[in-house]
Design an enzyme around this catalytic site. Sequence first.
Site, PDB file in Angstrom:
ATOM      1  N   ILE A 157       0.842  -1.196   0.000  1.00  0.00           N
ATOM      2  CA  ILE A 157       0.000   0.000   0.000  1.00  0.00           C
ATOM      3  C   ILE A 157       0.887   1.258   0.000  1.00  0.00           C
ATOM      4  O   ILE A 157       1.722   1.439   0.887  1.00  0.00           O
ATOM      5  CB  ILE A 157      -0.946   0.020   1.226  1.00  0.00           C
ATOM      6  N   GLY A 340      25.872   2.101 -22.993  1.00  0.00           N
ATOM      7  CA  GLY A 340      26.884   1.064 -22.800  1.00  0.00           C
ATOM      8  C   GLY A 340      27.180   0.880 -21.314  1.00  0.00           C
ATOM      9  O   GLY A 340      26.273   0.975 -20.488  1.00  0.00           O
ATOM     10  N   GLU A 364      -1.214  -1.065  -9.931  1.00  0.00           N
ATOM     11  CA  GLU A 364      -2.515  -0.577 -10.421  1.00  0.00           C
ATOM     12  C   GLU A 364      -2.978  -1.330 -11.663  1.00  0.00           C
ATOM     13  O   GLU A 364      -3.465  -0.750 -12.625  1.00  0.00           O
ATOM     14  CB  GLU A 364      -2.470   0.937 -10.677  1.00  0.00           C
TER      15      GLU A 364
END
Lengths: 380, 257
Positions: A157, A340, A364
């Site tokens: 949460i 790189g 979500e």
Amino acid sequence: MNFELSKEQVMIKKMVQDFAENIIKPRAIEIDTEAKFPEDIFKQMGELGLMGIPFPEQYGGSDGDTLSYALAVEEIGKVCGSTGLSYAATVSLGASPIYYFGNEEQKEKFLKPIAQGKTLGSFGLTEPNAGSDAGGTRTTAVEDGDDYIINGEKCFITNANYSNTITVTAVTGKDNRGKNKISAIIVPTDTDGVTINSNYDKMGVRGSDTCEIVLDNVRVPKENLLGDPEKGFKQFLHTLDGGRISIAALGLGIAQASLDKALNYAKERTQFGTAISKFQAIQFKLADMAMEVELARNIVHKAAWLKDQGKPFTKEAAYAKLFATETAFRSANQAIQIHGGYGYMREYEVERYLRDAKLLEIGEGTSEVQRLVIARQLGC
Amino acid sequence: MNIYVLLKKTFDTEEKIAVTNGQIEDDGAEFIINPYDEYAVEEAIKQRDEHGGEVTVVTVGDEDSEKQLRTALAMGADKAVLINTEDDLEEGDQFTTAKILTAYFEEKEVDLILAGNVAIDEASGQVGPRLAERLGIPYVTTITSLKIDGETVNIDKDVEGDIEKIETSLPVLLTCQQGLNEPRYPSLPGIMKAKKKPLEELEIDDLDLDEDDLEPKTKTVDIFLPPEKEAGKVLEGELQDQVQELVSLLKNEAKVL
């Protein structure tokens, strides 16, 4: 047809961009390495009115629209995924459900302080055994006189440690088909029986506050029930639809930042006597990144615009979330490749973009869930 | 207190600037409030909050200058005035701007006019002082501190790193230097309210001015970018020889010794 932003939207974008560049960006690496929530930055964002963008003035908001809010999330996401995520979660998951479904007293008491930036907001849906399958919710709320007694456990949460209230989903009974009835209840975090831990050691968005919540005989008055108890499930779906636009905007920000960094680096980095941006192998990567970023922006803005127009936006919000967050991951990955060995180093920031972007493909609603939502909209 | 701010729209010198045929290309350039004028806007808002009154931001510019005026309104200014010369004037210089502003201010009750020390584009620093001269009010440039007590005005003026303390009185025109304050970000409610604040648009006709009155006194002959920085030279060999070569290069090639 008009792709131009309004004057206010341009101004909001510029202001948030300046704020993000000057205040958040210099701290982004530290926020990630120390995994420390930048409380002072959120205080300033609150004072600028960023938490209240899509809410009316009477509830402490700024009277802006969803598109302005999406622009703000993008600009913050461009410099810091952690800050962007906690911001998006506060507005879309903390404040929005109270705005959509709360009664006047609830809006006055619980929405206003979030919109004014006095506290963050938090939404407790996910449980150890209920994520994409919200129907698997095991947390219960049992009526007892004028109160509900809530028992259960929530995980992953966002913002709970910095929120005065958490909107928690819980089973409140069974409907006439025998299915669990799920409702949303606003729980003040200082109520007896609420324990909030944050022991997670995360891959990315490390500075965003992520919590585990234990609810042990938590007693809250019945008046804290949010919206229609019979339509709890529909309410979350609507809340999540809106949240998807903001996560998409956050992905767009990370994708844009990846492109910007990669392009700058490619123009400066010399190999075989020439800037690597002159090599087709690099050009093709940059061209793909630029194209995808622009397409992601179009769908994010369209979904936000549909929502602002009061038109259906479920499908477009899922498109936006799916495409923009996967674009963020691809762009960050290519940005590392273009850098790189340097890209593998924290100092160059692109590796953080990749770690932050990964969360957006999960939180979500995973990418897979977005595809399910889209398929359902197609009538499958 | 009637506080006015002179504001100029300039291109952002941190963005890439392209010059073709002695003209800066407007298309690609990003436009901003002249950063020194931001200090003036901030100071005006602070003085108003302390002493009461109203802040009016004035610019001489074109249609697009509205954006910068709205930003100043979003920061907290009360009113804005755009003197739009786009259709009337081909060219202008500091004389032109000062003359237009003089005409605008002639009928106004003014206590305090704040301007930037210079604009970052042409950096003449002339418009403020010329306007004060024409209006017959005192002026102080490059201020870094301002305290107003009744009619008395106490100022710190930056003089090449030193500070000069000056006392003068209202009405006065002041130009603002870096260090005076920290300009605020326009807040969200500020931005949303800015569109409801009055923005008056004037043309030179409205000020009883004619194009001929505003003929510039100077002519810009050319505009060019500084030469591209060339790659440095790495000296090699014995230290003794390197030092000798360096001295000789500084003397003969760079001619700095």
